[in-house]
Design a protein around this motif. Structure first.
Motif, PDB file in Angstrom:
ATOM      1  N   THR A 165      45.156  45.531  40.494  1.00 48.21           N
ATOM      2  CA  THR A 165      46.081  45.126  41.362  1.00 48.21           C
ATOM      3  C   THR A 165      45.152  43.825  42.276  1.00 48.21           C
ATOM      4  O   THR A 165      45.662  43.001  42.295  1.00 48.21           O
ATOM      5  N   LEU A 166      43.830  43.547  41.768  1.00 50.30           N
ATOM      6  CA  LEU A 166      43.002  43.082  42.346  1.00 50.30           C
ATOM      7  C   LEU A 166      43.222  41.705  41.311  1.00 50.30           C
ATOM      8  O   LEU A 166      42.761  40.711  42.106  1.00 50.30           O
ATOM      9  N   ARG A 167      43.190  41.022  40.129  1.00 49.45           N
ATOM     10  CA  ARG A 167      43.769  40.553  39.100  1.00 49.45           C
ATOM     11  C   ARG A 167      45.405  39.929  39.899  1.00 49.45           C
ATOM     12  O   ARG A 167      45.054  38.393  40.021  1.00 49.45           O
ATOM     13  N   ALA A 168      45.857  40.690  40.244  1.00 50.75           N
ATOM     14  CA  ALA A 168      47.580  39.853  40.806  1.00 50.75           C
ATOM     15  C   ALA A 168      46.827  39.553  41.191  1.00 50.75           C
ATOM     16  O   ALA A 168      47.721  38.298  41.907  1.00 50.75           O
ATOM     17  N   ALA A 169      46.285  39.957  42.240  1.00 53.01           N
ATOM     18  CA  ALA A 169      46.345  39.532  44.540  1.00 53.01           C
ATOM     19  C   ALA A 169      45.390  38.105  43.203  1.00 53.01           C
ATOM     20  O   ALA A 169      45.982  37.161  44.470  1.00 53.01           O
ATOM     21  N   ALA A 170      44.290  37.952  43.224  1.00 45.13           N
ATOM     22  CA  ALA A 170      43.614  36.650  42.856  1.00 45.13           C
ATOM     23  C   ALA A 170      44.279  36.232  42.462  1.00 45.13           C
ATOM     24  O   ALA A 170      44.673  34.830  41.842  1.00 45.13           O
ATOM     25  N   SER A 171      45.362  35.699  41.633  1.00 43.67           N
ATOM     26  CA  SER A 171      45.793  35.378  40.793  1.00 43.67           C
ATOM     27  C   SER A 171      47.522  35.224  41.431  1.00 43.67           C
ATOM     28  O   SER A 171      48.257  34.548  40.545  1.00 43.67           O
ATOM     29  N   GLY A 172      47.203  35.569  42.084  1.00 43.20           N
ATOM     30  CA  GLY A 172      49.150  35.649  42.321  1.00 43.20           C
ATOM     31  C   GLY A 172      49.573  33.796  43.457  1.00 43.20           C
ATOM     32  O   GLY A 172      50.482  34.558  44.634  1.00 43.20           O
ATOM     33  N   GLY A 173      49.118  33.037  43.823  1.00 41.77           N
ATOM     34  CA  GLY A 173      49.196  32.153  44.160  1.00 41.77           C
ATOM     35  C   GLY A 173      48.496  31.349  45.342  1.00 41.77           C
ATOM     36  O   GLY A 173      46.378  32.756  45.720  1.00 41.77           O
ATOM     37  N   ILE A 228      43.624  33.084  48.950  1.00 42.48           N
ATOM     38  CA  ILE A 228      42.664  33.197  50.467  1.00 42.48           C
ATOM     39  C   ILE A 228      42.424  34.693  50.750  1.00 42.48           C
ATOM     40  O   ILE A 228      42.028  34.920  51.520  1.00 42.48           O
ATOM     41  N   GLY A 229      44.079  35.581  50.916  1.00 40.33           N
ATOM     42  CA  GLY A 229      43.522  36.835  51.453  1.00 40.33           C
ATOM     43  C   GLY A 229      42.786  38.208  50.660  1.00 40.33           C
ATOM     44  O   GLY A 229      42.085  38.795  51.149  1.00 40.33           O
ATOM     45  N   THR A 230      43.326  37.363  49.594  1.00 38.84           N
ATOM     46  CA  THR A 230      42.593  38.447  48.330  1.00 38.84           C
ATOM     47  C   THR A 230      40.672  37.605  48.889  1.00 38.84           C
ATOM     48  O   THR A 230      40.039  38.973  48.781  1.00 38.84           O
ATOM     49  N   ILE A 231      40.707  36.539  48.628  1.00 43.07           N
ATOM     50  CA  ILE A 231      38.562  36.188  49.413  1.00 43.07           C
ATOM     51  C   ILE A 231      38.319  36.626  50.836  1.00 43.07           C
ATOM     52  O   ILE A 231      37.416  37.460  50.613  1.00 43.07           O
ATOM     53  N   PHE A 232      38.999  36.388  51.197  1.00 38.68           N
ATOM     54  CA  PHE A 232      39.051  36.973  52.532  1.00 38.68           C
ATOM     55  C   PHE A 232      38.970  38.509  52.914  1.00 38.68           C
ATOM     56  O   PHE A 232      37.507  39.385  53.202  1.00 38.68           O
ATOM     57  N   ALA A 244      54.419  47.871  48.447  1.00 39.03           N
ATOM     58  CA  ALA A 244      54.089  46.142  48.688  1.00 39.03           C
ATOM     59  C   ALA A 244      55.787  45.694  47.660  1.00 39.03           C
ATOM     60  O   ALA A 244      55.585  46.942  46.654  1.00 39.03           O
ATOM     61  N   PRO A 245      56.151  45.007  48.491  1.00 36.28           N
ATOM     62  CA  PRO A 245      56.934  44.654  47.135  1.00 36.28           C
ATOM     63  C   PRO A 245      56.805  43.940  45.388  1.00 36.28           C
ATOM     64  O   PRO A 245      57.250  43.636  44.614  1.00 36.28           O
ATOM     65  N   THR A 246      55.136  43.423  46.111  1.00 40.33           N
ATOM     66  CA  THR A 246      55.008  43.066  44.253  1.00 40.33           C
ATOM     67  C   THR A 246      53.455  42.737  44.166  1.00 40.33           C
ATOM     68  O   THR A 246      53.042  44.028  45.326  1.00 40.33           O
ATOM     69  N   ALA A 247      53.281  42.883  42.911  1.00 41.34           N
ATOM     70  CA  ALA A 247      51.355  43.702  42.638  1.00 41.34           C
ATOM     71  C   ALA A 247      50.603  42.914  43.279  1.00 41.34           C
ATOM     72  O   ALA A 247      49.472  43.661  43.297  1.00 41.34           O
ATOM     73  N   ALA A 248      50.775  41.731  43.591  1.00 41.09           N
ATOM     74  CA  ALA A 248      49.809  41.047  44.404  1.00 41.09           C
ATOM     75  C   ALA A 248      49.540  40.927  45.459  1.00 41.09           C
ATOM     76  O   ALA A 248      48.616  41.391  45.921  1.00 41.09           O
ATOM     77  N   LEU A 249      50.769  41.694  46.238  1.00 40.73           N
ATOM     78  CA  LEU A 249      50.967  41.491  47.415  1.00 40.73           C
ATOM     79  C   LEU A 249      50.013  43.841  48.501  1.00 40.73           C
ATOM     80  O   LEU A 249      49.450  43.872  49.105  1.00 40.73           O
ATOM     81  N   GLU A 250      50.325  43.969  46.839  1.00 43.55           N
ATOM     82  CA  GLU A 250      49.782  45.464  46.720  1.00 43.55           C
ATOM     83  C   GLU A 250      48.476  45.383  46.611  1.00 43.55           C
ATOM     84  O   GLU A 250      47.961  45.852  47.740  1.00 43.55           O
ATOM     85  N   GLY A 251      47.726  44.440  45.953  1.00 51.21           N
ATOM     86  CA  GLY A 251      46.369  43.924  45.583  1.00 51.21           C
ATOM     87  C   GLY A 251      45.747  43.323  47.273  1.00 51.21           C
ATOM     88  O   GLY A 251      44.592  44.491  47.859  1.00 51.21           O
ATOM     89  N   VAL A 252      46.332  42.864  47.983  1.00 45.36           N
ATOM     90  CA  VAL A 252      45.426  41.999  49.074  1.00 45.36           C
ATOM     91  C   VAL A 252      45.818  43.045  50.607  1.00 45.36           C
ATOM     92  O   VAL A 252      45.251  43.150  51.141  1.00 45.36           O
ATOM     93  N   TYR A 260      38.758  36.395  38.396  1.00 42.44           N
ATOM     94  CA  TYR A 260      40.223  37.021  38.419  1.00 42.44           C
ATOM     95  C   TYR A 260      40.595  36.028  38.546  1.00 42.44           C
ATOM     96  O   TYR A 260      42.342  36.075  37.311  1.00 42.44           O
ATOM     97  N   SER A 261      40.781  35.079  39.113  1.00 43.64           N
ATOM     98  CA  SER A 261      41.863  34.061  39.782  1.00 43.64           C
ATOM     99  C   SER A 261      42.148  33.483  38.408  1.00 43.64           C
ATOM    100  O   SER A 261      43.333  33.136  38.484  1.00 43.64           O
TER     101      SER A 261
END
Length: 237
Positions: free
Chosen positions: A131-139, A144-148, A51-59, A234-235
């Motif tokens: 990576t979960l923290r990055a996903a949860a706090s990535g916008g 939404i993707g992280t929670i679902f 994934a190009p970003t840590a947030a997308l990697e987490g999702v 984490y968000s």
């Protein structure tokens, strides 16, 4: 003198029928082989296409962690088509869902306290949740993707496999053997790291709920509430 065939022709008891319907060795082997192939392929693909970003990697990781066990469960069910109640997919009294919410809150409080103590005693210890923290706090979209994926899809998939297949399979050796063995496998699956105590606690609670209610749904509720609480925490960074 007439022969009394009432005993020999009597239908099986509910207990023996339930034992016959639960997952057997064939399902266990299929689950193991499927899991090795699916998780192995997923790890390779995530490595080839990072994934190009840590947030997308987490999702993406959370999507895979939910989709993979659901696929494993589907394959196992298709081996021998049967009523899904054999895997604990059955209705449960509403009070057990309320109990599940309360148990999830208790687990969350225990693990937050444990993590706080560990962080105080060992500052900067890695809990492998970056990576979960990055996903949860990535916008908003990432959250939404992280929670679902992390608080709905993953709990559903993992409960179907670890409780619906494993706990039900191990019940042939008794309730506590089923709870302990499925919990240990569940915990090790999450890695030998700071998440281990969390997985042990949730595994024990959900294993007990599975044995007590014969349904995966209370465990799914525990898992959803527990994961949601941590992901929302984490968000906030």
């Amino acid at each position: 003198m007439t022969n009394d065939t009432s005993k020999t022709n009597a239908p099986k008891t509910n207990a023996s029928t339930t034992a016959d319907r639960r997952p057997q060795w064939l399902e266990l082997i299929v689950a193991l082989v499927s899991a090795v192939l699916i998780y192995g392929a997923g790890i390779v693909l995530l490595g080839i296409f990072p994934a190009p970003t840590a947030a997308l990697e987490g999702v993406a990781g959370l999507f895979f962690s939910g989709a993979a066990p659901i696929l494993v469960f589907t394959i196992v069910v298709l081996v021998r088509m049967r009523d899904l109640s054999a895997f604990g997919v059955r209705r449960v009294e509403p009070r057990w869902l309320l109990i599940a919410v309360l148990l999830a809150a208790a687990c969350f409080a225990v693990i937050v306290t444990f993590d706080t103590v560990v962080q105080h005693l060992f500052p900067g210890v890695d809990d492998s949740q970056d990576t979960l923290r990055a996903a949860a706090s990535g916008g908003v979209l990432a959250l939404i993707g992280t929670i679902f994926f992390g608080a709905v899809l993953t709990p559903l998939g993992e409960e179907l496999v670890f409780r619906g297949i494993l706990t039900r399979f191990f019940e042939r050796w008794g309730s506590w053997a089923a709870i302990v063995l499925s919990t240990l496998i569940f915990a090790v699956f999450h890695g030998i790291n700071l998440v281990l105590p969390s997985a042990l606690l949730v595994g024990l609670v959900n294993g007990w709920l599975m044995v007590r209610t014969k349904s995966v749904w209370p465990g799914v509720v525990v898992h959803i509430v527990y994961n949601s609480a941590f992901l929302i925490l984490y968000s906030f960074g």
